[in-house]
Design a protein around this motif. Sequence first.
Motif, PDB file in Angstrom:
ATOM      1  N   GLY A 153      34.611 -41.652   9.999  1.00  0.00           N
ATOM      2  CA  GLY A 153      34.225 -42.933  10.478  1.00  0.00           C
ATOM      3  C   GLY A 153      33.053 -43.061  11.404  1.00  0.00           C
ATOM      4  N   THR A 154      32.057 -42.012  11.269  1.00  0.00           N
ATOM      5  CA  THR A 154      31.002 -42.232  12.389  1.00  0.00           C
ATOM      6  C   THR A 154      29.710 -42.267  11.350  1.00  0.00           C
ATOM      7  OG1 THR A 154      30.836 -39.853  12.668  1.00  0.00           O
ATOM      8  CG2 THR A 154      32.323 -41.240  14.212  1.00  0.00           C
ATOM      9  N   ALA A 155      28.551 -42.498  12.019  1.00  0.00           N
ATOM     10  CA  ALA A 155      27.410 -42.392  11.236  1.00  0.00           C
ATOM     11  C   ALA A 155      26.860 -40.782  11.199  1.00  0.00           C
ATOM     12  CB  ALA A 155      26.327 -43.149  11.966  1.00  0.00           C
ATOM     13  N   PRO A 156      26.197 -40.540  10.106  1.00  0.00           N
ATOM     14  CA  PRO A 156      25.731 -39.452  10.143  1.00  0.00           C
ATOM     15  C   PRO A 156      24.545 -38.684  11.536  1.00  0.00           C
ATOM     16  CG  PRO A 156      25.568 -40.224   7.795  1.00  0.00           C
ATOM     17  CD  PRO A 156      25.688 -41.321   9.052  1.00  0.00           C
ATOM     18  N   LYS A 157      24.493 -37.644  11.613  1.00  0.00           N
ATOM     19  CA  LYS A 157      23.892 -37.264  12.790  1.00  0.00           C
ATOM     20  C   LYS A 157      22.979 -36.145  12.496  1.00  0.00           C
ATOM     21  CE  LYS A 157      24.285 -34.610  16.995  1.00  0.00           C
ATOM     22  NZ  LYS A 157      25.303 -33.898  18.338  1.00  0.00           N
ATOM     23  N   LEU A 158      21.702 -36.162  12.667  1.00  0.00           N
ATOM     24  CA  LEU A 158      20.912 -34.850  12.083  1.00  0.00           C
ATOM     25  C   LEU A 158      21.259 -33.816  12.958  1.00  0.00           C
ATOM     26  CD1 LEU A 158      18.209 -33.973  10.733  1.00  0.00           C
ATOM     27  CD2 LEU A 158      16.784 -34.974  12.718  1.00  0.00           C
ATOM     28  N   MET A 159      21.115 -32.728  12.109  1.00  0.00           N
ATOM     29  CA  MET A 159      21.649 -31.156  12.988  1.00  0.00           C
ATOM     30  C   MET A 159      20.270 -30.275  12.515  1.00  0.00           C
ATOM     31  SD  MET A 159      24.341 -32.194  13.911  1.00  0.00           S
ATOM     32  CE  MET A 159      25.077 -30.608  14.527  1.00  0.00           C
ATOM     33  N   ILE A 160      19.811 -30.428  11.448  1.00  0.00           N
ATOM     34  CA  ILE A 160      18.544 -29.455  11.199  1.00  0.00           C
ATOM     35  C   ILE A 160      17.448 -30.356  10.390  1.00  0.00           C
ATOM     36  CG2 ILE A 160      17.911 -27.384   9.895  1.00  0.00           C
ATOM     37  CD1 ILE A 160      19.545 -26.323  12.131  1.00  0.00           C
ATOM     38  N   TYR A 161      16.175 -30.181  10.549  1.00  0.00           N
ATOM     39  CA  TYR A 161      15.397 -30.607  10.083  1.00  0.00           C
ATOM     40  C   TYR A 161      13.830 -29.633   9.461  1.00  0.00           C
ATOM     41  CZ  TYR A 161      12.434 -30.787  14.129  1.00  0.00           C
ATOM     42  OH  TYR A 161      11.504 -30.392  15.254  1.00  0.00           O
ATOM     43  N   GLU A 162      13.657 -29.876   8.367  1.00  0.00           N
ATOM     44  CA  GLU A 162      12.543 -28.891   8.002  1.00  0.00           C
ATOM     45  C   GLU A 162      12.872 -27.347   7.975  1.00  0.00           C
ATOM     46  OE1 GLU A 162       8.383 -31.327   8.522  1.00  0.00           O
ATOM     47  OE2 GLU A 162       9.180 -30.316  10.133  1.00  0.00           O
ATOM     48  N   VAL A 163      14.151 -27.331   7.046  1.00  0.00           N
ATOM     49  CA  VAL A 163      14.929 -26.117   6.927  1.00  0.00           C
ATOM     50  C   VAL A 163      15.590 -25.611   8.060  1.00  0.00           C
ATOM     51  CG1 VAL A 163      14.583 -23.642   6.112  1.00  0.00           C
ATOM     52  CG2 VAL A 163      13.075 -25.654   5.011  1.00  0.00           C
ATOM     53  N   ASN A 164      14.846 -25.340   9.176  1.00  0.00           N
ATOM     54  CA  ASN A 164      15.241 -24.447  10.228  1.00  0.00           C
ATOM     55  C   ASN A 164      15.291 -24.934  11.554  1.00  0.00           C
ATOM     56  OD1 ASN A 164      12.710 -23.889  10.227  1.00  0.00           O
ATOM     57  ND2 ASN A 164      13.042 -21.624   9.695  1.00  0.00           N
ATOM     58  N   ASN A 165      14.921 -26.143  11.835  1.00  0.00           N
ATOM     59  CA  ASN A 165      14.445 -26.635  13.165  1.00  0.00           C
ATOM     60  C   ASN A 165      15.783 -27.651  13.670  1.00  0.00           C
ATOM     61  OD1 ASN A 165      11.495 -26.082  13.342  1.00  0.00           O
ATOM     62  ND2 ASN A 165      11.589 -26.662  11.323  1.00  0.00           N
ATOM     63  N   ARG A 166      15.925 -27.379  14.911  1.00  0.00           N
ATOM     64  CA  ARG A 166      17.217 -28.123  15.492  1.00  0.00           C
ATOM     65  C   ARG A 166      16.380 -29.113  16.575  1.00  0.00           C
ATOM     66  NH1 ARG A 166      18.949 -23.108  16.173  1.00  0.00           N
ATOM     67  NH2 ARG A 166      18.023 -23.294  18.552  1.00  0.00           N
ATOM     68  N   PRO A 167      17.014 -30.316  16.257  1.00  0.00           N
ATOM     69  CA  PRO A 167      16.581 -31.599  17.215  1.00  0.00           C
ATOM     70  C   PRO A 167      17.276 -31.088  18.605  1.00  0.00           C
ATOM     71  CG  PRO A 167      17.636 -32.345  15.334  1.00  0.00           C
ATOM     72  CD  PRO A 167      17.878 -30.884  15.267  1.00  0.00           C
ATOM     73  N   SER A 168      16.619 -31.409  19.398  1.00  0.00           N
ATOM     74  CA  SER A 168      16.988 -31.519  20.929  1.00  0.00           C
ATOM     75  C   SER A 168      18.661 -31.895  20.890  1.00  0.00           C
ATOM     76  CB  SER A 168      16.079 -32.148  21.866  1.00  0.00           C
ATOM     77  OG  SER A 168      16.769 -32.287  23.400  1.00  0.00           O
ATOM     78  N   GLY A 169      19.322 -31.177  21.719  1.00  0.00           N
ATOM     79  CA  GLY A 169      20.650 -31.525  21.953  1.00  0.00           C
ATOM     80  C   GLY A 169      21.690 -30.871  20.785  1.00  0.00           C
ATOM     81  N   VAL A 170      21.107 -30.441  19.588  1.00  0.00           N
ATOM     82  CA  VAL A 170      22.064 -29.687  18.814  1.00  0.00           C
ATOM     83  C   VAL A 170      22.143 -28.083  18.960  1.00  0.00           C
ATOM     84  CG1 VAL A 170      22.296 -29.061  16.514  1.00  0.00           C
ATOM     85  CG2 VAL A 170      21.407 -31.142  16.781  1.00  0.00           C
TER      86      VAL A 170
END
Lengths: 111, 126
Positions: free
Chosen positions: A43-60
């Motif tokens: 019931g929620t929108a997707p949230k970015l967890m990993i980008y460009e293979v192995n990078n974590r956004p701030s807060g993950v």
Amino acid sequence: QSALTQPPSVSGSPGQSVTISCTGTSSDLDTYNSVSWYQQPPGTAPKLMIYEVNNRPSGVPDRFSGSKSGNTASLTISGLQAEDEADYYCSLYSTSGTLVVFGGGTKLTVL
Amino acid sequence: QVQLQESGPGLVEPSQTLSLTCTVSGASISSDGYYWTWIRQHPGKGLEWVGHIYHSGSTYYNPSLKSRIIIALDTSKSQFSLQLNSVTAADTAVYYCARGLINWNRGGHLRAFDIWGQGTMVTVSS
């Protein structure tokens, strides 16, 4: 253009580690590093967890990590917590055809 | 804090046009660092990239939808929009707007979708 295949479901107990795979049908996943992972609780929108293979956004949390080997990308979640229970999607950007494709999604159940 | 918010009708009749707007706050829609994107999710299914627009107005569409869609930018209102023509029941979905980060060190490749709207459910039915 690559289609991305994910296992429909994975499960693990609290504290354990699980790995979700994402396999491409062409060489796109091997060629491009634009692989990202998204978490979607019900019931929620997707949230970015990993980008460009192995990078974590701030807060993950650093319990989440990504990797790639050849035509398969992977998301590993260590120290499973109940709050990790969600659907997870991989995504790949390439420069031809359908520019962005998503995997079919994997339902993670924390036992 | 960057926020995206979808708006538009929740019910569209078959063969009509679906029109949605995404309002962006906390970020410049005129920045060269982003692709402004629409993604949809059919009920109980996975995610499908619909298309995106760059601040210059350049658009990139899913080939399966290309003949029916228009994505446009209104910088004065900090909004971008989606028009999907000749809809059928197969277009019933939750529609998300999202911000796509561009990696200019890799020739303008998309890094990822870092900010998403909450999504809006659109049902195609008479």
